[in-house]
Structure formats: C-alpha cells, structure tokens
Design a protein around this motif. Structure first.
Motif, PDB file in Angstrom:
ATOM      1  N   PRO A  55       0.818  -1.210   0.000  1.00 27.13           N
ATOM      2  CA  PRO A  55       0.000   0.000   0.000  1.00 27.13           C
ATOM      3  C   PRO A  55       0.856   1.265   0.000  1.00 27.13           C
ATOM      4  CG  PRO A  55      -0.061  -1.039   2.159  1.00 27.13           C
ATOM      5  CD  PRO A  55       0.749  -1.931   1.267  1.00 27.13           C
ATOM      6  N   TYR A  56       0.364   2.282  -0.671  1.00 27.14           N
ATOM      7  CA  TYR A  56       1.016   3.588  -0.761  1.00 27.14           C
ATOM      8  C   TYR A  56      -0.109   4.608  -0.666  1.00 27.14           C
ATOM      9  CZ  TYR A  56       5.146   6.309  -2.317  1.00 27.14           C
ATOM     10  OH  TYR A  56       6.230   7.135  -2.387  1.00 27.14           O
ATOM     11  N   ILE A  57      -0.105   5.431   0.364  1.00 25.11           N
ATOM     12  CA  ILE A  57      -1.220   6.343   0.624  1.00 25.11           C
ATOM     13  C   ILE A  57      -0.718   7.767   0.822  1.00 25.11           C
ATOM     14  CG2 ILE A  57      -2.757   4.566   1.558  1.00 25.11           C
ATOM     15  CD1 ILE A  57      -1.898   5.418   4.385  1.00 25.11           C
ATOM     16  N   VAL A  58      -1.635   8.717   0.652  1.00 25.25           N
ATOM     17  CA  VAL A  58      -1.319  10.125   0.879  1.00 25.25           C
ATOM     18  C   VAL A  58      -2.416  10.757   1.737  1.00 25.25           C
ATOM     19  CG1 VAL A  58      -0.035  10.410  -1.273  1.00 25.25           C
ATOM     20  CG2 VAL A  58      -2.482  10.921  -1.232  1.00 25.25           C
ATOM     21  N   ALA A  59      -2.031  11.836   2.416  1.00 19.71           N
ATOM     22  CA  ALA A  59      -2.988  12.703   3.104  1.00 19.71           C
ATOM     23  C   ALA A  59      -2.994  14.021   2.349  1.00 19.71           C
ATOM     24  CB  ALA A  59      -2.577  12.918   4.556  1.00 19.71           C
ATOM     25  N   GLU A  60      -4.192  14.534   2.088  1.00 16.82           N
ATOM     26  CA  GLU A  60      -4.296  15.820   1.407  1.00 16.82           C
ATOM     27  C   GLU A  60      -5.338  16.668   2.097  1.00 16.82           C
ATOM     28  OE1 GLU A  60      -5.365  15.139  -2.675  1.00 16.82           O
ATOM     29  OE2 GLU A  60      -7.364  14.450  -2.177  1.00 16.82           O
ATOM     30  N   ASP A  61      -5.157  17.982   2.022  1.00 19.74           N
ATOM     31  CA  ASP A  61      -6.140  18.868   2.625  1.00 19.74           C
ATOM     32  C   ASP A  61      -7.298  19.095   1.661  1.00 19.74           C
ATOM     33  OD1 ASP A  61      -5.288  20.827   0.836  1.00 19.74           O
ATOM     34  OD2 ASP A  61      -4.232  22.002   2.351  1.00 19.74           O
ATOM     35  N   ALA A  62      -8.252  19.914   2.079  1.00 21.91           N
ATOM     36  CA  ALA A  62      -9.481  20.104   1.306  1.00 21.91           C
ATOM     37  C   ALA A  62      -9.235  20.650  -0.094  1.00 21.91           C
ATOM     38  CB  ALA A  62     -10.437  21.019   2.071  1.00 21.91           C
ATOM     39  N   ASP A  63      -8.139  21.405  -0.281  1.00 20.60           N
ATOM     40  CA  ASP A  63      -7.882  21.944  -1.622  1.00 20.60           C
ATOM     41  C   ASP A  63      -6.970  21.045  -2.455  1.00 20.60           C
ATOM     42  OD1 ASP A  63      -5.316  22.401  -0.681  1.00 20.60           O
ATOM     43  OD2 ASP A  63      -5.403  24.578  -0.849  1.00 20.60           O
ATOM     44  N   GLY A  64      -6.693  19.835  -1.951  1.00 29.31           N
ATOM     45  CA  GLY A  64      -5.912  18.873  -2.719  1.00 29.31           C
ATOM     46  C   GLY A  64      -4.410  18.961  -2.515  1.00 29.31           C
ATOM     47  N   THR A  65      -3.958  19.794  -1.597  1.00 28.47           N
ATOM     48  CA  THR A  65      -2.524  19.905  -1.315  1.00 28.47           C
ATOM     49  C   THR A  65      -2.060  18.694  -0.524  1.00 28.47           C
ATOM     50  OG1 THR A  65      -2.663  22.315  -1.287  1.00 28.47           O
ATOM     51  CG2 THR A  65      -0.746  21.316  -0.211  1.00 28.47           C
ATOM     52  N   LEU A  66      -1.004  18.062  -1.000  1.00 29.21           N
ATOM     53  CA  LEU A  66      -0.473  16.886  -0.326  1.00 29.21           C
ATOM     54  C   LEU A  66       0.200  17.301   0.975  1.00 29.21           C
ATOM     55  CD1 LEU A  66       0.772  13.736  -1.762  1.00 29.21           C
ATOM     56  CD2 LEU A  66       2.399  14.835  -0.245  1.00 29.21           C
ATOM     57  N   LEU A  67      -0.215  16.662   2.076  1.00 32.04           N
ATOM     58  CA  LEU A  67       0.313  16.970   3.402  1.00 32.04           C
ATOM     59  C   LEU A  67       1.350  15.952   3.854  1.00 32.04           C
ATOM     60  CD1 LEU A  67      -3.102  17.810   5.064  1.00 32.04           C
ATOM     61  CD2 LEU A  67      -1.367  19.440   4.248  1.00 32.04           C
ATOM     62  N   GLY A  68       1.274  14.760   3.300  1.00 30.24           N
ATOM     63  CA  GLY A  68       2.206  13.707   3.671  1.00 30.24           C
ATOM     64  C   GLY A  68       1.844  12.427   2.962  1.00 30.24           C
ATOM     65  N   TYR A  69       2.707  11.442   3.142  1.00 30.38           N
ATOM     66  CA  TYR A  69       2.463  10.151   2.509  1.00 30.38           C
ATOM     67  C   TYR A  69       3.075   9.046   3.355  1.00 30.38           C
ATOM     68  CZ  TYR A  69       7.292  10.317   0.689  1.00 30.38           C
ATOM     69  OH  TYR A  69       8.663  10.385   0.571  1.00 30.38           O
ATOM     70  N   ALA A  70       2.608   7.842   3.107  1.00 28.63           N
ATOM     71  CA  ALA A  70       3.105   6.668   3.818  1.00 28.63           C
ATOM     72  C   ALA A  70       3.007   5.472   2.892  1.00 28.63           C
ATOM     73  CB  ALA A  70       2.286   6.412   5.084  1.00 28.63           C
ATOM     74  N   TYR A  71       3.894   4.531   3.097  1.00 27.92           N
ATOM     75  CA  TYR A  71       3.830   3.303   2.308  1.00 27.92           C
ATOM     76  C   TYR A  71       4.464   2.158   3.082  1.00 27.92           C
ATOM     77  CZ  TYR A  71       8.680   4.453   1.061  1.00 27.92           C
ATOM     78  OH  TYR A  71      10.015   4.767   1.112  1.00 27.92           O
ATOM     79  N   GLY A  72       4.061   0.969   2.697  1.00 28.29           N
ATOM     80  CA  GLY A  72       4.701  -0.236   3.188  1.00 28.29           C
ATOM     81  C   GLY A  72       5.624  -0.753   2.104  1.00 28.29           C
ATOM     82  N   SER A  73       6.676  -1.417   2.523  1.00 21.29           N
ATOM     83  CA  SER A  73       7.607  -2.015   1.557  1.00 21.29           C
ATOM     84  C   SER A  73       8.261  -3.223   2.197  1.00 21.29           C
ATOM     85  CB  SER A  73       8.667  -0.992   1.116  1.00 21.29           C
ATOM     86  OG  SER A  73       9.423  -0.543   2.213  1.00 21.29           O
ATOM     87  N   ALA A  74       8.999  -3.950   1.400  1.00 24.78           N
ATOM     88  CA  ALA A  74       9.675  -5.138   1.914  1.00 24.78           C
ATOM     89  C   ALA A  74      10.608  -4.742   3.049  1.00 24.78           C
ATOM     90  CB  ALA A  74      10.465  -5.821   0.797  1.00 24.78           C
TER      91      ALA A  74
END
Length: 187
Positions: A55-74
């Motif tokens: 999984p690879y996910i992002v957090a964004e605010d109401a106007d679509g600005t990326l606030l951060g991201y997270a992912y799992g990997s080996a």
C-alpha cells in the motif's frame, strides 16, 4: 486545524511526494539518503512499491494539497521475510504536529493487516527523532532496540531505532502461502 483526507496515492502525486521527500533528505534524519532523488527516480520507486502489492497512501487537505504520505515495503528482500513489512511516513513540514503522521500510520497498519502481512517493522533514523518514535508508540509498536551510530549524516553519527507491531494474527498462526499479500516473492 484543517480537514484532510487519506487516500491511495497515484502517479499524479509523485511530484508532491518528491518535494516532501526532498525536504526530509535535506533537513532530517528520517532517511539516510544524502542527495534527494529526482522526480523520475521517485516515480520508479512508487511504481516498484505499489507494483509489488504494497500500500502507498497520501494525506491531502481540502484543496488537494499533499500533506504527507506513507507506504509499506519489503522489510528485507530475502523470502523468509515476506510476511513482514516496513513502514515509511513522511510529512510536509507545515503538516507536522497535527496528528496527520499518526493517521497515515494507523491507516497503513490497517491496510497491511488486511493484506495479510504479519509484522510491521519501523526503522527510525535518529534516536532523537521523538515525533516518529511517539507516533509509533501511539500506534502500539514496541521498542526492539537501537543500532548505535549506524548512520552518518550532517557530519555526525546517527542512531537507528527499531520498533515492531504484530499485524493480524501475528505469530500465533502459520501463514497460508497461497495468500501471500505481495507479488515480490511470487513465481
């Protein structure tokens, strides 16, 4: 505090992901990279991680600005580690201290558990990186130990903190090889 949403990352997010990561490389110890990779390399990494079934996910605010991201990997690439996943969480500096990192981590834990992974490992750069250690503690991770002076960045030695969280049934049952969640070790 403004509202934000967490969703699956897409290739369109990679430019913003690359900017967040660039800041982490240049100003922090969350990563031991010394030179920020170019956007094309970040796209290659995104495709490899998501293409391997992580999984690879992002957090964004109401106007679509990326606030951060997270992912799992080996966690490691040897097949015996295939049921373990390493987490990575990076935030835009303005998003720090707002609970977004914990929200991303908790959603990542949930997704990795749903996929069938059994252990999540946190490899935290810098023993003084209290915010990262704290969000992992709040998510239920336990401390495994510290690899002292294992990184060298910004002209100093940096400790690496290891933490772990069982997912799903953890080690209580044997995994079903047919349900391995990723594609990395499939033939």
């Amino acid at each position: 505090m403004s509202a934000y949403t967490i969703r699956d990352a897409t290739e369109a997010d990679v430019p913003a992901i690359a900017r967040v990561y660039e800041h982490a490389v240049l100003h922090g110890t969350a990563t031991y990279e010394l030179v920020p990779p170019p956007e094309a390399e970040m796209l290659t990494r995104f495709r490899a991680i998501s293409g391997d079934g992580y999984p690879y996910i992002v957090a964004e605010d109401a106007d679509g600005t990326l606030l951060g991201y997270a992912y799992g990997s080996a966690f490691r690439t040897r097949p015996a580690y295939r049921w373990s996943v390493e987490d990575s969480v990076y935030l835009e500096p303005s998003a720090q201290g707002r609970g977004i990192g914990l929200a991303l981590l908790l959603r990542l834990v949930e997704l990795c558990g749903e996929l069938g992974f059994r252990q999540m490992i946190a490899v935290i750069g810098g023993g003084e990186h209290r915010p990262s250690i704290r969000i992992h503690e709040k998510a239920g991770f336990r401390h495994l130990g510290v690899m002292e002076a294992s990184g060298f960045k910004f002209g100093r030695w940096i400790d690496t903190v290891l933490m772990q969280l069982p997912l799903g049934e953890g080690r209580d049952t044997l995994p079903d090889e047919a349900t391995y969640p990723g594609t990395l070790f499939r033939g």
